[in-house]
Design a protein around this motif. Structure first.
Motif, PDB file in Angstrom:
ATOM      1  N   VAL A   1       1.690  -6.455  -8.024  1.00  0.00           N
ATOM      2  CA  VAL A   1       1.427  -5.370  -8.974  1.00  0.00           C
ATOM      3  C   VAL A   1       1.172  -5.945 -10.360  1.00  0.00           C
ATOM      4  O   VAL A   1       1.826  -6.906 -10.757  1.00  0.00           O
ATOM      5  CB  VAL A   1       2.653  -4.432  -9.049  1.00  0.00           C
ATOM      6  CG1 VAL A   1       2.385  -3.276 -10.009  1.00  0.00           C
ATOM      7  CG2 VAL A   1       3.013  -3.927  -7.675  1.00  0.00           C
TER       8      VAL A   1
ATOM      9  N   ALA B   1       0.822  -4.506 -14.483  1.00  0.00           N
ATOM     10  CA  ALA B   1       0.927  -3.351 -15.373  1.00  0.00           C
ATOM     11  C   ALA B   1       0.790  -3.815 -16.802  1.00  0.00           C
ATOM     12  O   ALA B   1       1.318  -4.864 -17.168  1.00  0.00           O
ATOM     13  CB  ALA B   1       2.274  -2.651 -15.166  1.00  0.00           C
TER      14      ALA B   1
ATOM     15  N   ASP C   1       5.916  -0.934  -2.907  1.00  0.00           N
ATOM     16  CA  ASP C   1       6.191   0.348  -3.548  1.00  0.00           C
ATOM     17  C   ASP C   1       7.306   0.229  -4.574  1.00  0.00           C
ATOM     18  O   ASP C   1       7.248   0.807  -5.660  1.00  0.00           O
ATOM     19  CB  ASP C   1       6.554   1.382  -2.475  1.00  0.00           C
ATOM     20  CG  ASP C   1       5.337   1.728  -1.630  1.00  0.00           C
ATOM     21  OD1 ASP C   1       4.194   1.497  -2.102  1.00  0.00           O
ATOM     22  OD2 ASP C   1       5.505   2.195  -0.501  1.00  0.00           O
TER      23      ASP C   1
ATOM     24  N   ILE D   1       6.030  -1.612  -7.688  1.00  0.00           N
ATOM     25  CA  ILE D   1       5.329  -0.761  -8.658  1.00  0.00           C
ATOM     26  C   ILE D   1       6.326  -0.109  -9.596  1.00  0.00           C
ATOM     27  O   ILE D   1       6.163  -0.098 -10.828  1.00  0.00           O
ATOM     28  CB  ILE D   1       4.487   0.305  -7.924  1.00  0.00           C
ATOM     29  CG1 ILE D   1       3.303  -0.376  -7.226  1.00  0.00           C
ATOM     30  CG2 ILE D   1       4.016   1.390  -8.876  1.00  0.00           C
ATOM     31  CD1 ILE D   1       2.506   0.544  -6.309  1.00  0.00           C
TER      32      ILE D   1
ATOM     33  N   LEU E   1      -2.286   0.288 -14.592  1.00  0.00           N
ATOM     34  CA  LEU E   1      -1.499  -0.159 -13.450  1.00  0.00           C
ATOM     35  C   LEU E   1      -2.477  -0.504 -12.331  1.00  0.00           C
ATOM     36  O   LEU E   1      -3.457   0.212 -12.114  1.00  0.00           O
ATOM     37  CB  LEU E   1      -0.555   0.964 -13.002  1.00  0.00           C
ATOM     38  CG  LEU E   1       0.450   0.639 -11.897  1.00  0.00           C
ATOM     39  CD1 LEU E   1       1.559  -0.278 -12.407  1.00  0.00           C
ATOM     40  CD2 LEU E   1       1.075   1.929 -11.360  1.00  0.00           C
TER      41      LEU E   1
ATOM     42  N   LYS F   1      -2.710  -2.734  -8.246  1.00  0.00           N
ATOM     43  CA  LYS F   1      -1.992  -3.440  -7.192  1.00  0.00           C
ATOM     44  C   LYS F   1      -3.007  -3.948  -6.170  1.00  0.00           C
ATOM     45  O   LYS F   1      -4.148  -3.485  -6.097  1.00  0.00           O
ATOM     46  CB  LYS F   1      -0.971  -2.536  -6.507  1.00  0.00           C
ATOM     47  CG  LYS F   1      -1.613  -1.398  -5.734  1.00  0.00           C
ATOM     48  CD  LYS F   1      -1.049  -1.207  -4.350  1.00  0.00           C
ATOM     49  CE  LYS F   1      -2.181  -0.584  -3.513  1.00  0.00           C
ATOM     50  NZ  LYS F   1      -1.764   0.110  -2.332  1.00  0.00           N
TER      51      LYS F   1
ATOM     52  N   ASP G   1      -2.480  -5.144  -1.923  1.00  0.00           N
ATOM     53  CA  ASP G   1      -1.485  -5.421  -0.888  1.00  0.00           C
ATOM     54  C   ASP G   1      -2.142  -6.141   0.287  1.00  0.00           C
ATOM     55  O   ASP G   1      -3.370  -6.322   0.314  1.00  0.00           O
ATOM     56  CB  ASP G   1      -0.753  -4.143  -0.440  1.00  0.00           C
ATOM     57  CG  ASP G   1      -1.699  -3.101   0.108  1.00  0.00           C
ATOM     58  OD1 ASP G   1      -2.647  -3.468   0.850  1.00  0.00           O
ATOM     59  OD2 ASP G   1      -1.508  -1.903  -0.205  1.00  0.00           O
TER      60      ASP G   1
ATOM     61  N   PHE H   1       3.396   7.941 -10.289  1.00  0.00           N
ATOM     62  CA  PHE H   1       4.389   6.863 -10.178  1.00  0.00           C
ATOM     63  C   PHE H   1       5.489   7.051 -11.229  1.00  0.00           C
ATOM     64  O   PHE H   1       6.665   6.855 -10.963  1.00  0.00           O
ATOM     65  CB  PHE H   1       3.738   5.491 -10.336  1.00  0.00           C
ATOM     66  CG  PHE H   1       2.953   5.048  -9.130  1.00  0.00           C
ATOM     67  CD1 PHE H   1       3.603   4.830  -7.909  1.00  0.00           C
ATOM     68  CD2 PHE H   1       1.579   4.857  -9.196  1.00  0.00           C
ATOM     69  CE1 PHE H   1       2.879   4.416  -6.795  1.00  0.00           C
ATOM     70  CE2 PHE H   1       0.859   4.449  -8.084  1.00  0.00           C
ATOM     71  CZ  PHE H   1       1.502   4.231  -6.873  1.00  0.00           C
TER      72      PHE H   1
END
Lengths: 237, 237, 237, 237, 237, 237, 237
Positions: free
Chosen positions: D49, D51, D187, D190, D212, D214, D216, D233
């Motif tokens: 992640v 941010a 998850d 985040i 933000l 991500k 995966d 979120f």
């Protein structure tokens, strides 16, 4: 005039801004222009006039010509360093000729001026060179009409109605401010230019010490007057 | 304003960080922008407006145009050094044309802005040159919509709703902060831009001293208004 | 002569203007010219004369020749640094020869002078070099007539009637000012040149210590006189 | 913070070591990073992640995006000079594309990072340039697994589990040190990233002021979340 | 000898004139010449002689040869930096050989000297190099007759009858001034050269510490004498 | 440690010798090496071992690997600037591969080391760059046998039996001096290397904070041990 | 040893002469030579010997070899910076090989030495580099006989009978001055060289700390002796 302390080195290298965002070297180059003999121009509705002082330091030395033809439809007067001016005038002539060759028509005057200003600007932004210590007054006629354009050492140009550069510029500009009118004709413009030049020269205002040129919309040919023609105009003052 | 001791040379060479991680030469270049005449832009839902002060120092000299078309769908206003601006505007025009030629469509405006900012950044990182002393407001319409983007001398750009640069920027921004709304239409945006320009100019707010341009989503054509059109807008204020 | 404080570094790098718009390095290069031995020229209606002092420091060393032929129709005298002069004279000769080769006629003298001045100017504007510490007097005859042209270290040139450079220049110029007339003939010009040289040399005015050359409109051939010919002219004084 | 005396010039030129073996210019460039807005990353067992804070100085200016996709399988967040970051991000994108073209597969992420660090190192060892004033957090998934790698202005990189750079980095790192666990899932990562960002921003922690992203191991596609997704979120915090 | 204050930096960079028009670096290079061992030459009506001191600092080290043949008809002696001399002597040999190859005849000696002086001059005008710290005495015979020419670090050359350079130059020159006559023959010239060298060396005037060479108009071949031949000449003194 | 007065600038530019004949910049670069974490090597009769401390500043950051394979038969450990090391390691790998390609056999290790040292030396003699702030320990086996060679920032290399560089080097060297024997076998050398590393690290001597590698004459393959293998060796201490 | 005031900067830039005509940087480079371990050579009537101290700072580090073969008929010993020496030795080997290839015979030794000195000289005259901090003793046999030639950092070379450079040079030279005779044979020369080396090393004069090499006129092959051979010679002292 320039206090030493606050500048402390910002004025010594061309590629450096001072804390106030000024480029001192460009400003100093303009001082070289101010030390040059007066050059001026007057735009009329049907043409444009250039006049310069070419007084010589000695009767045994001919005054240096400061009005040059660039192409048939455009000429230039300058104030500042003679050697610097010549380099740029050569560039202008080459550019004008190659434009004629490539496009089959006279170079648009503002395009020509931009080309010269691009060179000037480059010499203010890159290290290892100094700015050109010269200002020009371009005078010409093209499809868009009559042009009188001033360039300065930093690569800026100004479209003008009447303009003077060099030592006596302020006196000439004062006269223009009082007497210039937008509907002036080329013949009056010649007389106005001569009166302004006389005002800016403290003495020695004679035909021998003056260069005078014009271009009008009728024959679109840049013409530098002979000394006797200049004398005729002076007599009309 | 800048105390001499703590800087001690960090502000004199472009390629050097100060101990606080600042690049003084880039900041000083921004001072050159602040000394320029005010330029501003307002983004509406259906277009974008640019307005600049082009007041001349003398009635005998035409004010310098500070709004330029780059391509049919994008134009630019600037504050700062005229010569520097011209060099970058030429680059922008060449880039826009070559994009059209290669891809057969108008250059995306953010791509164009990035190209100009890359050039600006390069002049802040390599020795032997100085940063460009100019900030731009790009205004245009492309597939992604309406754009108003500001660039600064360091190569950073900001996407804006309403923005002003130059001498009177703060007064204009204050007005925008109070009165700008997200759903403004192009016609209102023109009037808001003019009011902001009037606020930022201390006097001399007349059609002759102003340049105004817009582009909207209907014809997607950058249009610089004539003096009489500007006069009409002023009458509506 | 130059107070240290106000200059503070403006005179140490060629690419830098002083706050008054002066290029000190170019001015200092002119000092090298002033330290050179006197060289002078006199233009007549039908030709032009060059004369220089070539006094040697020792009877065991021959005086250095300071008058050189460039091409059949043009020659040059110089004052200043010998090594610098030689480099430029070589350039002038090559330029004259290649002009003859390409155009099938002698190089116009003012064109030749401009070429040399362009080189000189370049050495005043770019970093990493110093200006040429030499001044020239070009003398020649071409289609446009008789020429006497002086160049200085900054790349400026002056069309002259009578001119002197180097250590004793002022005394020679004073004499020219009093006695030069526009309708002077070549034979008189030779005698005037010799008188001026005698005036400018404090002692040692003998044929061995003098170089004398002329070109006239009749045979258009640059001729450097032998010592005995110089002696004959001296006897006529 | 930096006493003037002991450094005495060692911090002014990039190519110079101080007596203690330090490169001050590189350290100062890191100060530019510390002045940037906070950017952070968290590596999970099944993804990673990023941010960042993208708060704008004014409601009329959009915050600058500081998370960029490099290629489908890798993205980057940065803190420091925007212009410098853009230059390197362009390089990274070109390198990733040309690797795909030549080898037919996604560029290995550590190889990509090394390439960027080689450019950064070069700007710390050669004269005439300054170091890049920017740090990156690269996040991606390739054959070797999940990667979170930080680069600094000197060309060093660090493989990280959780990392923050910029103004609020220390507060975020403190939170990570307390709460990060090696078996964290994407998850949770985040939410941890958002909590750390909230901690590091003193106020203004809203979806509009945050970016933000991500990637995966399931779809291996770098995804930047929309403002409304970010809002979702945040609601879960 | 050089007061520090008035120079203030004018003597530290090659490309800079001092306010008096002097090039200090060239003058300092001449000091390197003055520190070299004495070299001298004498021109006779039928040939020319070179003689140098080659005393060694230690009996275990051979004295360095300072007379070199350039081509069959010309040789050279030098005073100053050995390494600098070698570089220029190599250039002279190459130039002489390539002249022979191209034109099928020996290189004119003054042309050869000019070539070497052009190189020397270049090193006094361009930045990033220092002048050559060496002076030469060229001796040779060509179509124009017998030549003895001195070059200095600035690129100037002098045609001489008798000349000395290096540490003991003044004593040798004093002797030449008293005793040289224009109608001297080569055999007398050899003895005069040896007497002058003896005068200039304070002690150690032995055949082992001397190099002697001559060229005459009869066989036009530059000959460096062996130690025993030198001894024979010394016996005749 | 370095008194300011006697150095007075000799330590600021790479291309300058101090009056004592020292190159300060190279010495300062060695300080960067001393600030790096400890790296060491032990040569046995049948192989050679490398061991380095790779402790991380934070549990969230993986320690940087400081042992790299160059080619199958040779590896390297380093202390100093990570970015600088990577540049040279890339050069070493390219050189080793191209040697294999051209000559069909592994590169001789001393030849490889010389190549890297040539690059290092070049960065100490030319302006505009700084020396590399890194020292290497090359370990390998080739036709000539087993090699442990140290390079320093100046381009010097030393053939060693046991050697340590970086922060804890002195403690490790002291241990080597007491306990190294010429007939040591590779298994003992591994344990000696680990003991020396333990001695030089003040705490944190765990398998996770250590890198260990060896190459022996049996399979001639450079092997970096896994953390669990390192743990096994530690248990044997 | 060097008073700060009178030098005032003349010693900091390679391309600058001091007012006395000295090149301080070259002199400082020679200081680097003086700090090197002693190297010496003795020329016999039938061969030439080189001997150097190669003491190591630690028993765990092998002493650096300071005698290198250039080609079969010539070798070299050096004192000064190892990295600098290696660069020039590589050049010498390449030059010797390419001479063999082109002309089919061994390179004349003085020609080889000149080539190396030309490189050294170039690094004393051009900016942006420092001189090589190394002196060589070349030893070899060619058609012209036996050669022992010393080069210094400035590019000068000296033909020697017996010579020493480096830290203990003076003691060795003193011995040579007392005991060298012109008719020495190679076997005696080896013993004289060893005695001189012993004298110059304060302690540690053992076969392990010494390198010894010779070349004689019989097999014309440069031979570096093994440690046991050196031991045999030492036993004969």
């Amino acid at each position: 005039m320039f206090p030493a302390a606050p500048m402390a080195g910002y004025d010594r290298a061309i590629t450096i801004f001072s804390p106030e965002g000024r480029l001192y070297q460009v400003e100093y180059a303009y001082e070289a222009v101010k030390r040059g003999m007066t050059a001026l121009g007057v735009k009329a509705v049907d043409g444009v006039v250039l006049a310069v002082e070419k007084r010589s330091a000695s009767p045994l030395v001919e005054g240096t010509e400061k009005i040059k033809m660039i192409d048939q439809h455009v000429g230039v007067a300058f104030a500042g360093l003679f050697g610097d001016a010549r380099v740029l005038i050569d560039q202008a002539r080459i550019y004008a000729q190659s434009h004629r060759l490539v496009y089959g028509e006279p170079v648009p005057i503002e395009l020509l001026v931009k080309r010269i200003c691009d060179i000037k600007q480059m010499y203010t932004q890159h290290g290892g060179v100094r700015p050109f210590g010269v200002a020009f007054l371009f005078a010409g006629v093209d499809r868009k009409g009559v042009h009188l354009i001033q360039t300065d050492p930093g690569g800026t140009y100004l479209r003008c109605k009447a303009r003077a550069i060099g030592t006596g510029a302020q006196k000439a500009i004062d006269l223009f401010t009082r007497e210039y009118t937008d509907n002036i004709k080329i013949d009056q413009a010649i007389l106005l230019a001569l009166r302004a030049l006389k005002e800016s020269m403290e003495d020695g205002f004679t035909a021998e010490n003056i260069e005078l040129a014009k271009i009008d919309v009728y024959d679109r040919t840049f013409k530098i007057f002979s000394t006797s023609e200049v004398q005729d105009f002076i007599s009309k003052l």
